[in-house]
Design an enzyme around this catalytic site. Sequence first.
Site, short mmCIF file in Angstrom:
data_model
loop_
_atom_site.label_atom_id
_atom_site.label_comp_id
_atom_site.label_asym_id
_atom_site.label_seq_id
_atom_site.Cartn_x
_atom_site.Cartn_y
_atom_site.Cartn_z
N PRO A 190 -0.91 2.62 -5.60
CA PRO A 190 -1.53 1.40 -4.95
C PRO A 190 0.42 0.79 -4.71
O PRO A 190 1.06 1.12 -5.22
CB PRO A 190 -1.79 1.08 -6.14
CG PRO A 190 -2.28 2.20 -6.95
CD PRO A 190 -1.40 3.08 -6.40
N GLU A 191 -0.21 -0.59 -4.06
CA GLU A 191 1.59 -1.28 -4.11
C GLU A 191 1.34 -2.50 -4.79
O GLU A 191 0.23 -2.53 -5.76
CB GLU A 191 0.98 -2.13 -2.93
CG GLU A 191 1.18 -0.93 -0.98
CD GLU A 191 2.17 -0.52 -1.10
OE1 GLU A 191 3.12 -1.53 -0.90
OE2 GLU A 191 2.35 0.15 -0.02
N LYS A 243 4.37 -0.63 -11.52
CA LYS A 243 2.78 -0.23 -11.01
C LYS A 243 2.67 -0.19 -12.40
O LYS A 243 1.85 0.89 -12.42
CB LYS A 243 3.76 1.09 -10.04
CG LYS A 243 4.05 1.00 -9.24
CD LYS A 243 4.10 1.87 -7.67
CE LYS A 243 4.61 0.72 -7.15
NZ LYS A 243 4.99 2.02 -5.35
N ASN A 293 4.98 1.62 -0.51
CA ASN A 293 5.62 2.71 0.23
C ASN A 293 5.58 1.93 1.75
O ASN A 293 6.54 2.02 2.51
CB ASN A 293 5.00 4.01 0.62
CG ASN A 293 5.39 5.21 1.21
OD1 ASN A 293 6.71 4.95 0.86
ND2 ASN A 293 4.71 5.32 2.19
N ARG A 297 7.67 10.79 0.71
CA ARG A 297 6.91 9.68 1.78
C ARG A 297 6.86 9.71 2.72
O ARG A 297 8.77 9.32 2.99
CB ARG A 297 6.91 8.47 0.35
CG ARG A 297 7.49 8.78 -0.97
CD ARG A 297 5.58 9.05 -0.97
NE ARG A 297 4.24 8.33 -0.44
CZ ARG A 297 3.33 7.37 -1.63
NH1 ARG A 297 4.41 6.91 -2.82
NH2 ARG A 297 3.16 6.61 -0.87
#
Length: 275
Positions: free
Chosen positions: A2-3, A55, A177, A263
């Site tokens: 999750p951003e 996060k 990402n 990523r």
Amino acid sequence: MPEGDTIYRAARTLHRALEGREVTRFDTVFPHLDRVHDDTPITGRVFERIYPHGKHLLMRLSGDLELRTHMRMSGSWHIYRPGEPWQKAARHMRIRLDTDAFVAVAFNVHEAEFVRSDAPLRRRRGASAVGRLGPDLLAETFDDAAMAEGLKRLRAMPGVEVGIALLDQSNVAGVGNQYRSELLFLAGVHPRRSVGSLSDEDLSGLLRDGRRLALHNTRGDGPRRTTGADDPDRRLWVYGRADRPCRRCGMAIERGRSGIEARVVFWCPSCQPET
Ligand SMILES: [Zn+2]
């Protein structure tokens, strides 16, 4: 993963629903959390504040206790009315906190702990993952001291690719990402350039844009966007656009992988020269 802004939204929703309410039931699959519940019951405590840090999602409870969960790739918190069917199977439940009006459920969270809430986060450095996080781009204020701290942490790894350094939450918390690719495009910086090859202005510009984009995306629940365009096909500059023409110069967007978790990252070879 999750951003940062997704966690910000989740925290805001949870805070609005739960603040001031008493925990009437606590369930978890984690033995180390259950042990805390046995020793110092979670039921009877009141939700004081739910807030994000990078996060992590932090739930402060009365009696000097904070529940810290890390979302990683697949974790999420849901909020339900009592009796309302869950959107995920109960086997994915990791933590559950009931109040009279709402039920908060953590699904597929991999990392969770109770910590004392009295010490400021920075004083817990080394004691928990939260303490190792860099300054939070989504904090209410991101002042000169936070910027200086972010720069200092980035500067400590001059040989590392900037695309990797930006994702490292111990440098600065909150760059996900998607934003990594978008930020580097906006700055005209190739993701494989080393941190040491960039000026302080480059790096602080990346952090400023990171905060601006992340804050912008915390408003409203619409899809993430960085170009300012409402058209769903034009919301992002480079992320997810491999082989399609750059919105600025028309060159084909490139795609590669970087970082420990490999990523995916996107860039324009013309707008973001490697040297
Ligand atoms: Zn371009």
